[in-house]
Design a protein around this motif. Structure first.
Motif, mmCIF file in Angstrom:
data_model
loop_
_atom_site.group_PDB
_atom_site.id
_atom_site.type_symbol
_atom_site.label_atom_id
_atom_site.label_comp_id
_atom_site.label_asym_id
_atom_site.label_seq_id
_atom_site.Cartn_x
_atom_site.Cartn_y
_atom_site.Cartn_z
ATOM 1 N N VAL A 1 53.515 22.756 103.898
ATOM 2 C CA VAL A 1 53.978 21.384 104.118
ATOM 3 C C VAL A 1 52.882 20.567 104.824
ATOM 4 O O VAL A 1 52.940 20.280 106.015
ATOM 5 C CB VAL A 1 55.311 21.345 104.906
ATOM 6 N N THR A 2 51.873 20.233 104.055
ATOM 7 C CA THR A 2 50.757 19.427 104.574
ATOM 8 C C THR A 2 50.704 18.101 103.825
ATOM 9 O O THR A 2 51.403 17.923 102.818
ATOM 10 C CB THR A 2 49.410 20.140 104.350
ATOM 11 N N SER A 3 49.845 17.213 104.306
ATOM 12 C CA SER A 3 49.626 15.980 103.539
ATOM 13 C C SER A 3 48.893 16.373 102.254
ATOM 14 O O SER A 3 48.151 17.364 102.235
ATOM 15 C CB SER A 3 48.783 15.004 104.356
ATOM 16 N N PRO A 4 49.105 15.607 101.170
ATOM 17 C CA PRO A 4 48.479 15.994 99.898
ATOM 18 C C PRO A 4 46.959 15.781 99.917
ATOM 19 O O PRO A 4 46.455 14.941 100.661
ATOM 20 C CB PRO A 4 49.144 15.076 98.880
ATOM 21 N N TYR A 5 46.244 16.563 99.119
ATOM 22 C CA TYR A 5 44.813 16.310 98.905
ATOM 23 C C TYR A 5 44.713 14.954 98.208
ATOM 24 O O TYR A 5 45.623 14.556 97.470
ATOM 25 C CB TYR A 5 44.215 17.374 97.985
ATOM 26 N N SER A 6 43.601 14.275 98.432
ATOM 27 C CA SER A 6 43.506 12.926 97.838
ATOM 28 C C SER A 6 43.422 13.035 96.310
ATOM 29 O O SER A 6 42.838 13.982 95.777
ATOM 30 C CB SER A 6 42.286 12.188 98.384
ATOM 31 N N ASP A 7 44.038 12.062 95.657
ATOM 32 C CA ASP A 7 44.046 12.058 94.185
ATOM 33 C C ASP A 7 42.628 12.005 93.627
ATOM 34 O O ASP A 7 42.324 12.609 92.609
ATOM 35 C CB ASP A 7 44.857 10.858 93.664
ATOM 36 N N TRP A 8 41.772 11.240 94.327
ATOM 37 C CA TRP A 8 40.385 11.108 93.865
ATOM 38 C C TRP A 8 39.706 12.470 93.827
ATOM 39 O O TRP A 8 39.061 12.833 92.855
ATOM 40 C CB TRP A 8 39.623 10.148 94.798
ATOM 41 N N CYS A 9 39.907 13.237 94.918
ATOM 42 C CA CYS A 9 39.308 14.586 95.003
ATOM 43 C C CYS A 9 39.856 15.474 93.898
ATOM 44 O O CYS A 9 39.111 16.142 93.194
ATOM 45 C CB CYS A 9 39.628 15.231 96.343
ATOM 46 N N LYS A 10 41.184 15.462 93.779
ATOM 47 C CA LYS A 10 41.820 16.367 92.820
ATOM 48 C C LYS A 10 41.367 16.065 91.393
ATOM 49 O O LYS A 10 41.169 16.955 90.590
ATOM 50 C CB LYS A 10 43.352 16.253 92.916
ATOM 51 N N THR B 1 38.522 19.385 103.837
ATOM 52 C CA THR B 1 39.862 18.818 103.601
ATOM 53 C C THR B 1 40.948 19.892 103.743
ATOM 54 O O THR B 1 42.027 19.613 104.257
ATOM 55 C CB THR B 1 39.971 18.174 102.198
ATOM 56 N N THR B 2 40.627 21.117 103.326
ATOM 57 C CA THR B 2 41.628 22.193 103.445
ATOM 58 C C THR B 2 41.846 22.539 104.913
ATOM 59 O O THR B 2 42.994 22.692 105.354
ATOM 60 C CB THR B 2 41.182 23.440 102.657
ATOM 61 N N LEU B 3 40.747 22.628 105.652
ATOM 62 C CA LEU B 3 40.860 22.958 107.076
ATOM 63 C C LEU B 3 41.707 21.907 107.800
ATOM 64 O O LEU B 3 42.574 22.240 108.610
ATOM 65 C CB LEU B 3 39.463 23.030 107.696
ATOM 66 N N ARG B 4 41.450 20.653 107.467
ATOM 67 C CA ARG B 4 42.200 19.579 108.115
ATOM 68 C C ARG B 4 43.694 19.700 107.804
ATOM 69 O O ARG B 4 44.544 19.547 108.677
ATOM 70 C CB ARG B 4 41.653 18.231 107.632
ATOM 71 N N ARG B 5 43.988 19.971 106.529
ATOM 72 C CA ARG B 5 45.394 20.101 106.144
ATOM 73 C C ARG B 5 46.067 21.287 106.837
ATOM 74 O O ARG B 5 47.208 21.200 107.260
ATOM 75 C CB ARG B 5 45.502 20.217 104.614
ATOM 76 N N LEU B 6 45.337 22.380 106.930
ATOM 77 C CA LEU B 6 45.925 23.560 107.587
ATOM 78 C C LEU B 6 46.183 23.275 109.063
ATOM 79 O O LEU B 6 47.210 23.677 109.617
ATOM 80 C CB LEU B 6 44.987 24.768 107.446
ATOM 81 N N ARG B 7 45.249 22.572 109.697
ATOM 82 C CA ARG B 7 45.421 22.278 111.133
ATOM 83 C C ARG B 7 46.556 21.290 111.368
ATOM 84 O O ARG B 7 47.228 21.346 112.388
ATOM 85 C CB ARG B 7 44.116 21.713 111.709
#
Lengths: 144, 421
Positions: free
Chosen positions: B211-220, B262-268
């Motif tokens: 349950v994290t914020s989504p990765y940005s659409d641009w990145c994906k 971005t993954t680290l930020r979401r995990l934190r």
């Protein structure tokens, strides 16, 4: 249209569940139960929106009666049963059981959500076309 | 026609577990090789080093990833893999014998073994790609699907180049393009196959399970355009021997660094704060990815071979960390899922299938393996200790899998089903 609306609703349910879980982590059982009830109401309402409006309309439009929507209904039943097991564990202060059941529930729920978001909702959006906006209004007007 | 995962369409538990068990066995074989020949293994392009490298990337990492694909395909890819029992049997047998013969070929340098391993591994990989890739073109396109397509296409290219190189080894005749082909083979394997698949799965798993914020659409959207473009251009530059090839490494490194950050930020910032060993595996995986990227960047600058070894080891451990973390969830879930779907009353909950303390012990062994591997690059005799740690790690992984399977079988034979009441 449908995808965005329903995806946001999925995320809201997830957040409510995470909050309930977090409260239980800091031993706030009463708050956890309150938040869990909120999560339960929101999630069951989400299933109702799908089963009572969205899926029926989709089935009428496409004639796909026994396909994806039937599978989703079946999974809703399993998820409802897990929510009930978690509620029972929470009320009886069986915290470890709550987290244990919650782990299975979360994986199952997220797999279910992935299928809806990646396949079913885009299919429904295509089937409804310009009527999708009206469908979102109908869903918004449904009372939990 | 929609064929997403229904309870009836999940693959039988043996389909996934056979790949995971084999990964543990190949991991133990790799560990034994490491204990016996530590100095050889740390020497790049040494036959023992090449055998170890392929045991790791094919025997452990690719074996686990193919097993996971059998489970994930119906959920992420939209269509389940048809005849999972038969198809998994064919792929697993070809792959397993192929890996054994390839490792044997490197060690013994026997030409027939190179031919046999190329045939078996080529068949296994081409069969896998031709089985799964068409299914990914039947579903409505989303970013994870795009990543899975790129991963499988890269796996195919890796296999073809591997066959070409195995043929050269068999004939003892290396063309002027051998080093170029080897570089492309590594790039497509490490970034295109392993990297793209992990990124694609992360886009779904991290956001939804923690349950994290989504990765940005641009990145994906763009990461799966830039990775194949950079890989293809790098291959072209290598073949044409053009200058500034490091630009493509820089681009790929930048993308992976972006994924790390971005993954680290979401995990934190995740909303689910439950202490979970899988989170620790994700953190260690991200840290190892960071180490690998910094080491590879330093290698491009200093051209010091030991730094390249660190980059490679850290990258393999990054992939292994994510795989072990995901296995710790997939296996208990599958056991629970199959038993509860079949209506068994005494279906154990996930945390009882592989107890948390067993997964924590596996994590500890993983950390000890990683730390000692890092030290061993500069003090090679330590690699024997790395081998011992990794042997116990893979043995313990096997033990966890066996205990989950035993519990599954016990419940099947001793528990009542709803319909029996």
């Amino acid at each position: 249209m449908i995808l965005d609306f329903m995806r946001n609703d999925h995320r809201m349910c997830d957040h409510l569940y995470a909050e309930a879980e977090n409260m239980l982590l800091i031993k706030e059982s009463e708050k956890a139960l309150t938040l869990f009830e909120k999560f339960s109401i929101t999630t069951l309402h989400h299933f109702d929106m799908e089963e009572k409006e969205l899926f029926i309309t989709f089935e009428k439009r496409t004639g796909m009666m026994g396909g994806p929507t039937q599978m989703m209904r079946y999974e809703h039943q399993q998820l409802r049963s897990l929510i009930e097991s978690m509620r029972l564990a929470l009320r009886e202060n069986r915290t470890d059981d709550f987290f244990g059941i919650g782990e299975s529930f979360m994986i199952m729920l997220q797999q279910h959500n992935m299928k809806e978001e990646q396949m079913l909702y885009p299919m429904i959006d295509r089937a409804l076309g310009s009527d999708a906006r009206l469908m979102v209004q109908t869903l918004q007007e449904m009372v939990p | 026609m929609f064929k997403g995962l229904s309870l009836d369409q999940a693959p039988p538990i043996s389909v996934v577990l056979r790949f995971f068990f084999s990964a543990a066995i190949f991991g133990m074989a790799l560990s034994v090789l490491t204990i016996l020949y530590p100095i050889h293994i740390l020497t790049l392009a040494d036959p023992f080093s090449l055998a170890a490298l392929h045991l790791l990337f094919l025997g452990v990492i690719s074996m686990s990833m193919i097993g996971s694909l059998f489970q994930m395909q119906s959920v992420l890819g939209g269509h389940p893999i048809p005849s999972p029992l038969g198809n998994s049997f064919i792929i697993h047998v070809l792959l397993s014998i192929g890996i054994v013969t390839l490792a044997g070929a490197f060690i013994t340098q026997l030409a027939p073994l190179f031919v046999l391993s190329a045939t078996l591994l080529g068949s296994a990989i081409v069969y896998t790609v031709f089985l799964i890739l068409p299914l990914l073109f039947k579903s409505s396109l989303h970013n994870t699907l795009r990543g899975m397509r790129i991963a499988l296409i890269s796996f195919f290219i890796t296999a073809i180049l591997g066959i070409v190189m195995a043929n050269a080894y068999a004939q003892g005749n290396f063309s002027e393009h051998h080093i170029t082909i080897r570089s492309i083979h590594y790039s497509f394997a490490l970034i295109g196959w392993i990297g793209a698949l992990i990124i694609a799965v992360s886009f779904q798993v991290v956001e939804m399970f923690y349950v994290t914020s989504p990765y940005s659409d641009w990145c994906k959207r763009n990461v799966f355009r830039l990775i194949p473009a950079a890989l293809a251009l790098k291959a072209l530059w290598l073949f044409l021997n053009l200058p500034y090839i490091w630009i493509f490494d820089l681009l790929l490194g930048g993308l992976l660094m972006g994924f790390f950050a971005t993954t680290l930020r979401r995990l934190r910032e995740r909303k689910r704060r439950v202490s979970d060993v899988s989170i620790m595996f994700w953190y260690s995986g991200m840290f190892l990815l960071f180490v690998s990227l910094i080491a590879y960047g330093s290698y491009l600058w200093f051209e010091h071979e030991a730094i390249l070894t660190i980059a490679l080891i850290a990258y393999a451990l990054f992939a292994l960390s994510i795989i072990l973390g995901m296995m710790g969830k997939i296996v208990p879930f599958l056991v629970w899922f199959h038993l509860s779907s079949a209506g068994y009353l005494d279906t154990p909950i996930m945390s009882h299938i592989i107890p948390v303390k067993q997964i924590k012990a596996l994590f500890l062994l993983f950390i000890l393996t990683s730390l000692s591997a890092g030290i061993a690059v500069y003090y090679p005799p330590i690699l024997r200790i790395t081998g011992i740690f990794s042997f116990f790690m893979f043995a313990f992984l096997g033990y966890n899998l066996i205990s989950a399977l035993k519990l599954y079988r016990y419940t099947l034979t001793h528990s009542q089903r709803f319909e029996q009441l």
